[in-house]
Design an enzyme around this catalytic site. Structure first.
Site, PDB file in Angstrom:
ATOM      1  N   ASP A 244       0.857  -1.183   0.000  1.00 42.83           N
ATOM      2  CA  ASP A 244       0.000   0.000   0.000  1.00 42.83           C
ATOM      3  C   ASP A 244       0.899   1.240   0.000  1.00 42.83           C
ATOM      4  O   ASP A 244       2.124   1.120  -0.020  1.00 42.83           O
ATOM      5  CB  ASP A 244      -0.961  -0.030   1.190  1.00 42.83           C
ATOM      6  CG  ASP A 244      -0.231   0.019   2.520  1.00 42.83           C
ATOM      7  OD1 ASP A 244       1.021   0.071   2.531  1.00 42.83           O
ATOM      8  OD2 ASP A 244      -0.910  -0.007   3.559  1.00 42.83           O
ATOM      9  N   SER A 245       0.313   2.416   0.033  1.00 40.16           N
ATOM     10  CA  SER A 245       1.122   3.633  -0.127  1.00 40.16           C
ATOM     11  C   SER A 245       1.551   4.220   1.202  1.00 40.16           C
ATOM     12  O   SER A 245       2.356   5.137   1.249  1.00 40.16           O
ATOM     13  CB  SER A 245       0.298   4.686  -0.853  1.00 40.16           C
ATOM     14  OG  SER A 245      -0.734   5.139   0.009  1.00 40.16           O
ATOM     15  N   GLY A 246       0.995   3.721   2.296  1.00 40.33           N
ATOM     16  CA  GLY A 246       1.261   4.330   3.601  1.00 40.33           C
ATOM     17  C   GLY A 246       0.216   5.361   3.962  1.00 40.33           C
ATOM     18  O   GLY A 246       0.088   5.746   5.112  1.00 40.33           O
ATOM     19  N   GLY A 247      -0.527   5.817   2.976  1.00 40.91           N
ATOM     20  CA  GLY A 247      -1.513   6.873   3.213  1.00 40.91           C
ATOM     21  C   GLY A 247      -2.557   6.487   4.242  1.00 40.91           C
ATOM     22  O   GLY A 247      -2.819   7.226   5.179  1.00 40.91           O
ATOM     23  N   PHE A 248      -3.112   5.296   4.084  1.00 39.85           N
ATOM     24  CA  PHE A 248      -4.194   4.869   4.980  1.00 39.85           C
ATOM     25  C   PHE A 248      -3.732   4.872   6.437  1.00 39.85           C
ATOM     26  O   PHE A 248      -4.449   5.330   7.327  1.00 39.85           O
ATOM     27  CB  PHE A 248      -4.697   3.478   4.578  1.00 39.85           C
ATOM     28  CG  PHE A 248      -5.871   3.027   5.383  1.00 39.85           C
ATOM     29  CD1 PHE A 248      -7.140   3.545   5.145  1.00 39.85           C
ATOM     30  CD2 PHE A 248      -5.726   2.099   6.408  1.00 39.85           C
ATOM     31  CE1 PHE A 248      -8.231   3.141   5.894  1.00 39.85           C
ATOM     32  CE2 PHE A 248      -6.818   1.684   7.173  1.00 39.85           C
ATOM     33  CZ  PHE A 248      -8.067   2.210   6.909  1.00 39.85           C
TER      34      PHE A 248
ATOM     35  N   ASP B 142      -2.779   8.405  -1.720  1.00 38.80           N
ATOM     36  CA  ASP B 142      -4.081   9.072  -1.819  1.00 38.80           C
ATOM     37  C   ASP B 142      -4.521   9.561  -0.448  1.00 38.80           C
ATOM     38  O   ASP B 142      -3.917   9.209   0.560  1.00 38.80           O
ATOM     39  CB  ASP B 142      -5.132   8.092  -2.348  1.00 38.80           C
ATOM     40  CG  ASP B 142      -5.362   6.923  -1.381  1.00 38.80           C
ATOM     41  OD1 ASP B 142      -4.402   6.549  -0.681  1.00 38.80           O
ATOM     42  OD2 ASP B 142      -6.478   6.397  -1.330  1.00 38.80           O
TER      43      ASP B 142
ATOM     44  N   GLN C 295     -11.390   7.368  -5.231  1.00 34.52           N
ATOM     45  CA  GLN C 295     -12.031   7.797  -3.984  1.00 34.52           C
ATOM     46  C   GLN C 295     -13.367   8.460  -4.321  1.00 34.52           C
ATOM     47  O   GLN C 295     -13.830   8.356  -5.445  1.00 34.52           O
ATOM     48  CB  GLN C 295     -11.101   8.761  -3.232  1.00 34.52           C
ATOM     49  CG  GLN C 295      -9.849   8.092  -2.663  1.00 34.52           C
ATOM     50  CD  GLN C 295     -10.132   7.240  -1.418  1.00 34.52           C
ATOM     51  OE1 GLN C 295     -11.250   7.203  -0.895  1.00 34.52           O
ATOM     52  NE2 GLN C 295      -9.104   6.538  -0.951  1.00 34.52           N
TER      53      GLN C 295
ATOM     54  N   GLY D  72     -11.527   3.971   0.283  1.00 33.74           N
ATOM     55  CA  GLY D  72     -12.518   4.698   1.061  1.00 33.74           C
ATOM     56  C   GLY D  72     -13.770   3.896   1.367  1.00 33.74           C
ATOM     57  O   GLY D  72     -14.793   4.461   1.746  1.00 33.74           O
TER      58      GLY D  72
ATOM     59  N   ASP E  65      -8.172  -7.509   0.117  1.00 34.18           N
ATOM     60  CA  ASP E  65      -7.209  -7.797   1.193  1.00 34.18           C
ATOM     61  C   ASP E  65      -7.857  -7.390   2.504  1.00 34.18           C
ATOM     62  O   ASP E  65      -8.734  -6.513   2.513  1.00 34.18           O
ATOM     63  CB  ASP E  65      -5.936  -6.965   1.044  1.00 34.18           C
ATOM     64  CG  ASP E  65      -6.132  -5.564   1.595  1.00 34.18           C
ATOM     65  OD1 ASP E  65      -6.796  -4.765   0.935  1.00 34.18           O
ATOM     66  OD2 ASP E  65      -5.671  -5.284   2.724  1.00 34.18           O
TER      67      ASP E  65
ATOM     68  N   CYS F  96     -13.694 -28.837   6.623  1.00 32.69           N
ATOM     69  CA  CYS F  96     -12.431 -28.251   6.176  1.00 32.69           C
ATOM     70  C   CYS F  96     -11.332 -29.320   6.187  1.00 32.69           C
ATOM     71  O   CYS F  96     -11.261 -30.139   7.109  1.00 32.69           O
ATOM     72  CB  CYS F  96     -12.047 -27.096   7.106  1.00 32.69           C
ATOM     73  SG  CYS F  96     -10.496 -26.309   6.685  1.00 32.69           S
TER      74      CYS F  96
ATOM     75  N   CYS G 143      -7.982 -28.507   5.995  1.00 39.23           N
ATOM     76  CA  CYS G 143      -6.697 -27.832   6.183  1.00 39.23           C
ATOM     77  C   CYS G 143      -5.829 -28.588   7.202  1.00 39.23           C
ATOM     78  O   CYS G 143      -6.317 -29.488   7.896  1.00 39.23           O
ATOM     79  CB  CYS G 143      -6.906 -26.375   6.621  1.00 39.23           C
ATOM     80  SG  CYS G 143      -7.207 -26.137   8.375  1.00 39.23           S
TER      81      CYS G 143
ATOM     82  N   CYS H 283      -7.406 -28.543  10.719  1.00 41.85           N
ATOM     83  CA  CYS H 283      -8.610 -29.359  10.893  1.00 41.85           C
ATOM     84  C   CYS H 283      -8.334 -30.849  10.713  1.00 41.85           C
ATOM     85  O   CYS H 283      -9.049 -31.679  11.270  1.00 41.85           O
ATOM     86  CB  CYS H 283      -9.710 -28.885   9.956  1.00 41.85           C
ATOM     87  SG  CYS H 283     -10.274 -27.223  10.402  1.00 41.85           S
TER      88      CYS H 283
ATOM     89  N   HIS I 137      -5.984 -22.003   9.677  1.00 41.24           N
ATOM     90  CA  HIS I 137      -7.351 -22.369   9.271  1.00 41.24           C
ATOM     91  C   HIS I 137      -8.085 -21.197   8.625  1.00 41.24           C
ATOM     92  O   HIS I 137      -8.705 -21.341   7.570  1.00 41.24           O
ATOM     93  CB  HIS I 137      -8.162 -22.907  10.454  1.00 41.24           C
ATOM     94  CG  HIS I 137      -9.617 -22.961  10.133  1.00 41.24           C
ATOM     95  ND1 HIS I 137     -10.179 -23.975   9.397  1.00 41.24           N
ATOM     96  CD2 HIS I 137     -10.616 -22.055  10.353  1.00 41.24           C
ATOM     97  CE1 HIS I 137     -11.459 -23.706   9.190  1.00 41.24           C
ATOM     98  NE2 HIS I 137     -11.749 -22.552   9.766  1.00 41.24           N
TER      99      HIS I 137
HETATM  100 ZN    ZN Z   1      -9.457 -25.877   8.694  1.00 43.25          ZN
END
Ligand code: ZN
Length: 378
Positions: free
Chosen positions: A93-97, A147, A190, A217, A267, A305, A307, A310, A336
């Site tokens: 990211d840009s660091g802005g947030f 931004d 935005q 935003g 994300d 699941c 994974c 699990c 998980h």
């Molecule tokens: Zn799992």
């Protein structure tokens, strides 16, 4: 161009897109969820574990890496991929947030933003040029333009000024970006909840021809129907041949609803953050494994699941670990939750392929419990 988007098809039942994004560090299928590794690590996970669960792209935070250890050290190590031993794609990211959300003492000027470091209190300055300089040093595959992310709700007049400044900053980012052949820079649309301003922002940015566009935003405290409405009028005005990235979204319902509205990338820290609190996402809804009722429950977190967690460990054991702040417990819940969301996106892509994402949404929401009154989300 460092980043290209390969469109495969649109779901006939919804507006969702199936595609692929190609980067200098491999390709990933879209719609995609990107795990967040703020400080050059997805907390408690090794790069091998992330590969094992098919995470092909992760996100890292420019602001945090700039403060610690500093972009010069990462550049000296050979870039972020080498520094953290991750061969897959990285988005920064840009660091802005972070500057806008972590810092109380900030002053926004045309040149950039003055603020205090949230750790030491030291005075710092971040600008479009500085954000590009840091991300060029980190060497991420996808960089984000600097931004302004105004809070929700924001007045129309303020938002208009902010959108115009974000467009001017985007132009400065393009000029300052030194490695367009190996790093792709995305612009950020935005405009808050205002259709006219989203349109203006999208027009300004698409005229600069970025290799991808983020929708910023959102997920800043607005109700879900506002987010969905904004997506409905924003994605159609973005170019079809470029990826669209909805920033900061990671709850299962919002991932599906975002994909339906034409978003390709997402994300969020949600799955990893709640895991360290003993909260899991399962096919039957939210499960708080630290609850007393699981003390003698020897079933896996999610019976549907497959994974690593699990397949091998019970709710009772994980509850015991998490209650005692044992690191291994947090590793198991993190594994998980990430696996669950990455699998969910695989199901979403399969449903798009089969033109049945609308049906999939109904089935998933029913089983997850989103359709019940008082359904617990995150
Ligand atoms: Zn799992």
């Amino acid at each position: 161009m460092a980043i290209t988007y390969e469109f495969i098809k649109t779901c006939k039942q919804t507006g969702a897109r199936l595609g692929k994004v190609h980067t200098p560090h491999g390709s990933f299928d879209t719609p995609a969820f990107m795990p967040v590794g703020t400080l050059a690590t997805v907390k408690t996970m090794s790069p091998e574990e992330l590969q094992e669960m098919n995470a092909n792209i992760i996100l890292s935070n420019t602001y945090h890496l700039w403060l610690r250890p500093g972009e010069d050290i990462i550049e000296e190590a050979g870039g972020l991929h080498k520094f953290m031993n991750w061969d897959g794609a990285i988005l920064t990211d840009s660091g802005g947030f972070q500057v806008f959300s972590l810092s109380d003492l900030r002053q926004i000027e045309e040149e950039g933003v003055h603020f205090r470091n949230h750790i030491s209190g030291e005075k710092l300055f971040l600008s479009p040029e500085k954000a590009m300089h840091i991300q060029n040093a980190l060497g991420s595959d996808i960089m984000m333009a600097f931004d302004e992310c105004p809070p929700y709700p924001a007045e129309y007049d303020y938002m208009k000024k902010s959108v115009e400044r974000t467009s001017r900053w985007a132009e400065r980012c393009l000029t300052a970006h030194k490695k367009p052949d190996t790093q792709g820079l995305f612009g950020i649309v935005q405009g808050g909840e205002y259709e006219e301003l989203r349109r203006q922002s999208a027009e300004d940015l698409t005229s600069l021809d970025f290799p991808g566009y983020a929708i910023g935003g959102l997920s800043v405290g607005e109700p879900k129907d506002v987010m969905n409405r904004v997506l409905e009028f924003t994605t159609p005005i973005l170019p079809e041949n470029k990826p669209r990235y909805l920033m900061g979204v990671g709850s299962p319902d919002s991932l599906i609803d975002g994909a339906i509205r034409g978003v390709d990338m997402f994300d969020c820290v949600l799955p990893t953050r709640i895991a360290r609190n003993g909260t899991c996402m399962t096919s039957n809804g939210r499960l708080v494994v630290r609850n007393a009722k699981f003390a003698r429950d020897f079933r896996p977190i999610d019976e549907n699941c497959d994974c690593y967690t699990c397949r091998n460990y019970s709710r009772a054991y994980i509850r015991h670990l998490v209650k005692n702040n044992e690191t291994f417990g947090f590793r198991l819940t993190t594994y998980h939750n990430l696996y669950f969301l990455l699998k969910l996106m695989e199901h979403v892509r399969q449903a798009i392929r089969e033109d049945r994402l609308g049906d999939f949404r109904e089935e998933f929401f029913e089983q997850y419990g989103f359709n019940k009154p008082n359904a617990k989300n995150f």
